[in-house]
Write a protein that holds these residues in place. Structure first.
Motif, PDB file in Angstrom:
ATOM      1  N   SER A 116     -19.935 -31.385 -17.251  1.00 18.73           N
ATOM      2  CA  SER A 116     -20.206 -31.030 -15.861  1.00 18.73           C
ATOM      3  C   SER A 116     -19.031 -31.412 -14.975  1.00 18.73           C
ATOM      4  N   TYR A 123     -23.128 -37.176  -8.299  1.00 16.11           N
ATOM      5  CA  TYR A 123     -22.588 -38.154  -9.241  1.00 16.11           C
ATOM      6  C   TYR A 123     -21.550 -39.062  -8.589  1.00 16.11           C
ATOM      7  N   ILE A 146     -18.482 -36.378 -17.108  1.00 13.93           N
ATOM      8  CA  ILE A 146     -19.900 -36.167 -16.817  1.00 13.93           C
ATOM      9  C   ILE A 146     -20.445 -35.329 -17.966  1.00 13.93           C
ATOM     10  N   ARG A 148     -23.911 -33.944 -20.064  1.00 17.67           N
ATOM     11  CA  ARG A 148     -25.358 -33.734 -20.031  1.00 17.67           C
ATOM     12  C   ARG A 148     -25.834 -33.438 -21.448  1.00 17.67           C
ATOM     13  N   GLU A 157     -32.904 -33.655 -20.298  1.00 21.21           N
ATOM     14  CA  GLU A 157     -31.498 -34.021 -20.435  1.00 21.21           C
ATOM     15  C   GLU A 157     -31.184 -35.342 -19.744  1.00 21.21           C
ATOM     16  N   GLU A 158     -30.361 -36.150 -20.405  1.00 19.16           N
ATOM     17  CA  GLU A 158     -29.788 -37.334 -19.802  1.00 19.16           C
ATOM     18  C   GLU A 158     -28.357 -37.023 -19.361  1.00 19.16           C
ATOM     19  N   VAL A 159     -27.807 -37.865 -18.500  1.00 22.79           N
ATOM     20  CA  VAL A 159     -26.439 -37.698 -18.020  1.00 22.79           C
ATOM     21  C   VAL A 159     -25.657 -38.972 -18.302  1.00 22.79           C
ATOM     22  N   LEU A 161     -22.138 -40.798 -17.360  1.00 21.56           N
ATOM     23  CA  LEU A 161     -21.092 -40.778 -16.345  1.00 21.56           C
ATOM     24  C   LEU A 161     -20.066 -41.850 -16.680  1.00 21.56           C
TER      25      LEU A 161
END
Length: 265
Positions: A116, A123, A146, A148, A157-159, A161
């Motif tokens: 992303s 974010y 980033i 996903r 979905e998790e993100v 970072l």
């Protein structure tokens, strides 16, 4: 935990060998360091996993977003010169790209990560708020990754970072930290309908520290390393004299480190 870790700047490669019931072994290349493994429902240390390595075994190499080739392992031995608790193994052919290699009876990448835009305000704000909570009152936000992905297979979905603010002009990590420096990996997930932010790995410096030896952290792989259908998070770390990695599991809203290795001056 060994804080000083050996870093291979061009490639961190985890190698997993499936043999019998879920036996796995992980290596770092080009140095060939045995990181650890998995067998009989338990994660193995570098020494334990190194002793199970069989020369001539083929491995599939995964980059962060897909398959990227194969290597073959040679003999393994303890690294007596620098870190006697860490084993190492030669592999052919050599590969200079960051990757993770897996040999398993299951599919190590049942789900692929999506990249992303790191400039998305949601974010940037999340990173800024987290840095403020760590004592950096006016942070300079520098997000580098980033990602996903559905880690635990629940359809949500998790993100992940990743952000770092102290690299030198040549991309290397300095031997000291200035005020406002940091590097970290965060996991953002939805738990009971609410977004939660968890620290996976990180170093934060609200004040300058000439003796800090800060680490740079980044996600190196998202793979099912033990055949349970969940994807482990592989976080690589590097500092001016070394590097290493940790492996994390996520499920039921909880984050757990299951394996780590390191070696260095």
């Amino acid at each position: 935990m060994i804080r000083a870790l050996l870093f291979c700047p061009f490639l961190l490669l985890f190698v997993f060998r499936a043999q019998g019931e879920g036996l796995s072994t992980c290596l770092e290349l080009p140095g060939g360091f045995v990181i650890g493994g998995f067998s009989g429902g338990k994660w193995l240390s570098s020494e334990q996993a190194g002793k199970t390595v069989v020369p001539g075994h083929p491995y599939s190499v995964y980059k962060l977003f897909g398959l990227g080739g194969r290597v073959t392992g040679g003999k393994a031995k303890a690294n007596q010169d620098v870190c006697p608790d860490v084993w190492e193994q030669e592999v052919q052919p050599a590969n200079e790209e960051k990757a993770i290699a897996v040999s398993a009876s299951w599919n190590p990448m049942p789900r692929k990560a999506k990249l992303s835009d790191p400039k998305q305000e949601v974010y940037v704000k999340a990173a800024r708020d987290f840095l403020i909570s760590k004592g950096i009152s006016e942070p300079t936000v520098k997000i580098t990754q980033i990602l996903r992905i559905d880690l635990d297979g629940d359809g949500e979905e998790e993100v992940l970072l990743t952000a770092t603010n102290y690299l030198k002009d040549d991309g290397t990590v300095p031997s000291s930290a200035a005020a406002g420096n940091y590097s970290f990996v965060l996991l953002r997930s939805v738990v009971n309908g609410k977004v939660q932010t968890k620290l996976v790995e990180g170093d934060f410096y609200s004040k300058a520290n000439e003796n800090a030896a800060p680490n740079r952290y980044e996600v190196r792989g998202l793979l099912d390393l033990n055949g349970d259908g969940r994807l482990e998070i592989i976080v690589g770390s590097s500092y001016y004299e070394g590097g290493g990695a940790s492996i994390w599991q996520f499920g039921a809203g909880k984050l757990k480190r299951v394996l780590e290795y390191g070696c260095g001056a």
